[in-house]
Design an enzyme around this catalytic site. Structure first.
Site, PDB file in Angstrom:
ATOM      1  N   ASP A 167       0.848  -1.199   0.000  1.00 23.19           N
ATOM      2  CA  ASP A 167       0.000   0.000   0.000  1.00 23.19           C
ATOM      3  C   ASP A 167       0.880   1.245   0.000  1.00 23.19           C
ATOM      4  O   ASP A 167       2.095   1.164   0.184  1.00 23.19           O
ATOM      5  CB  ASP A 167      -0.964   0.021   1.197  1.00 23.19           C
ATOM      6  CG  ASP A 167      -0.222  -0.118   2.505  1.00 23.19           C
ATOM      7  OD1 ASP A 167       0.713   0.672   2.746  1.00 23.19           O
ATOM      8  OD2 ASP A 167      -0.548  -1.032   3.290  1.00 23.19           O
ATOM      9  N   LYS A 190      -5.191  -0.209  -3.509  1.00 23.98           N
ATOM     10  CA  LYS A 190      -6.258  -1.066  -2.996  1.00 23.98           C
ATOM     11  C   LYS A 190      -7.601  -0.444  -3.353  1.00 23.98           C
ATOM     12  O   LYS A 190      -7.826   0.738  -3.089  1.00 23.98           O
ATOM     13  CB  LYS A 190      -6.087  -1.129  -1.472  1.00 23.98           C
ATOM     14  CG  LYS A 190      -6.978  -2.113  -0.768  1.00 23.98           C
ATOM     15  CD  LYS A 190      -6.570  -2.147   0.704  1.00 23.98           C
ATOM     16  CE  LYS A 190      -7.470  -3.068   1.487  1.00 23.98           C
ATOM     17  NZ  LYS A 190      -7.044  -3.179   2.879  1.00 23.98           N
ATOM     18  N   SER A 221       0.879 -10.356   9.870  1.00 17.75           N
ATOM     19  CA  SER A 221       0.133 -10.946  10.980  1.00 17.75           C
ATOM     20  C   SER A 221      -0.622 -12.172  10.464  1.00 17.75           C
ATOM     21  O   SER A 221      -0.117 -13.289  10.518  1.00 17.75           O
ATOM     22  CB  SER A 221      -0.804  -9.895  11.578  1.00 17.75           C
ATOM     23  OG  SER A 221      -1.533 -10.460  12.633  1.00 17.75           O
ATOM     24  N   GLY A 223      -1.260 -12.719   7.360  1.00 16.99           N
ATOM     25  CA  GLY A 223      -0.785 -13.004   6.002  1.00 16.99           C
ATOM     26  C   GLY A 223      -1.767 -12.558   4.932  1.00 16.99           C
ATOM     27  O   GLY A 223      -1.477 -12.650   3.738  1.00 16.99           O
TER      28      GLY A 223
HETATM   29  C1  R5P Z   1      -0.797  -2.692   8.024  1.00 15.99           C
HETATM   30  O1  R5P Z   1      -0.933  -1.479   8.025  1.00 15.99           O
HETATM   31  C2  R5P Z   1       0.538  -3.340   8.172  1.00 15.99           C
HETATM   32  O2  R5P Z   1       1.546  -2.582   7.592  1.00 15.99           O
HETATM   33  C3  R5P Z   1       0.506  -4.734   7.579  1.00 15.99           C
HETATM   34  O3  R5P Z   1       0.260  -4.638   6.183  1.00 15.99           O
HETATM   35  C4  R5P Z   1      -0.572  -5.557   8.224  1.00 15.99           C
HETATM   36  O4  R5P Z   1      -0.441  -5.505   9.615  1.00 15.99           O
HETATM   37  C5  R5P Z   1      -0.524  -6.981   7.768  1.00 15.99           C
HETATM   38  O5  R5P Z   1      -1.504  -7.695   8.436  1.00 15.99           O
HETATM   39  P1  R5P Z   1      -2.025  -9.067   7.865  1.00 15.99           P
HETATM   40  O6  R5P Z   1      -0.833  -9.956   7.669  1.00 15.99           O
HETATM   41  O7  R5P Z   1      -2.959  -9.591   8.932  1.00 15.99           O
HETATM   42  O8  R5P Z   1      -2.753  -8.782   6.593  1.00 15.99           O
END
Ligand code: R5P
Length: 300
Positions: A167, A190, A221, A223
């Site tokens: 992002d 996105k 987290s 993924g």
């Molecule tokens: C979000 O702002 C963070 O930079 C990560 O993209 C996010 O924490 C990833 O989380 P997940 O692995 O649960 O999609």
């Protein structure tokens, strides 16, 4: 002589001591039958009148580790420490760095303000989620950047890769490292379909057709973010995808998700109090980079 003390059992404190020459002090802990925590430093006389570094990790068991860290800082201050710095490579709760909806707390501020309140003069962390987190800390702070080290590792098995952030928010992290190696970079846009709710990601400018990709994020987290982005990139013709992330929490079935999305490797910095053993995962040790930054900024 400057000292270093870690939360009990955290390997990083010993490693920092070895590389920095700071005097290593052990800590001990126990849990009372009712669940309350107790912590103690073993050589308070070596702390008295000295500057020092507390080393802690906020994952796993964020809440308990946070409290242990506060107790440890207080123990060190009570032992007569002068200037106290805290090295916490992964700052849990950083993603709640503003009130996104009315009625929410700013959790990251609660964490860093509490550290300051118990006596942390300098806060040292690694690849913090956003600059906002450290703005709340009313003292000196150091954010150690490691994305260049991770990208260098990924580059060794790819051909002229393009670096992609999931992002726009992550673009600074990506551009710094990509520029260091002369690599092209981009981020994904996105978009959410307002009727179906479906989320799609498209590269902003670059074509990824037949390109090797290094995806960069600060935290993985569940993924979900990386898996969805990887699927889109492969659908757009990308050849191979390696993911680099600083803090690999990888909760639940995150690794299976990444594997089935077509990710070939997940390269992580060693910032947590645990490691995942999985064929997809490689760790990069970043202690030397941390110690170099400490030596440059702390003067002890
Ligand atoms: C979000 O702002 C963070 O930079 C990560 O993209 C996010 O924490 C990833 O989380 P997940 O692995 O649960 O999609």
């Amino acid at each position: 002589m400057a000292f270093v003390v870690g939360v009990p059992g955290y390997w990083l404190a010993k490693e920092v001591a070895n590389l920095s020459g700071y005097y290593f002090i052990n800590s001990q802990e126990k849990e009372f039958p009712d669940g309350e925590l107790y912590i103690r430093v073993t050589e308070p006389d070596k702390i008295h009148d000295n500057d020092g570094l507390i080393v802690s990790t906020f994952y796993p068991s964020q809440d308990k580790m946070f409290l242990k860290t506060l107790l440890l800082v207080n123990a060190v201050k009570n032992s007569g420490a002068k200037k106290v710095s805290a090295l916490i490579p992964y700052l849990a709760y950083s993603r709640q760095d503003k009130a996104f909806m009315p009625g929410e707390p700013i959790s990251s501020c609660v964490i860093v303000e509490s550290l300051k309140a118990v006596g942390v003069d300098v806060l040292v962390t690694v690849d913090v989620h956003s600059p906002r987190v450290l703005e709340c800390f009313k003292g000196n702070s150091i954010n150690v950047i490691v994305s260049d080290i991770l990208i260098r590792r990924a580059m060794s098995s790819l051909e002229n890769p393009v670096v992609i952030a999931p992002d726009r928010g992550a673009i600074e992290r990506v551009s710094f490292a990509a520029n260091a190696y002369g690599l092209e970079y981009d981020y994904l846009i996105k978009q959410r379909d307002r009727i179906t709710g479906e989320v799609t990601y498209t590269p902003k400018e670059l074509s990824v057709k037949k390109r090797d990709i290094i995806m960069v994020d600060d935290i993985i987290s569940t993924g979900g973010t990386i898996a969805e982005s990887a699927k889109i990139l492969l659908r757009n013709g990308a050849r191979r995808i390696i993911v680099v992330a600083t803090h690999g929490l990888l909760v639940g079935n995150a690794l299976e998700r990444l594997e089935s999305a077509g990710v070939q490797k997940v390269i992580l910095a060693d910032t947590l109090g645990m490691r995942h053993v999985h064929f997809l995962v490689d760790y990069v040790n970043i202690t030397q980079r941390i110690v170099d930054e400490l030596k440059r900024a702390l003067n002890y």
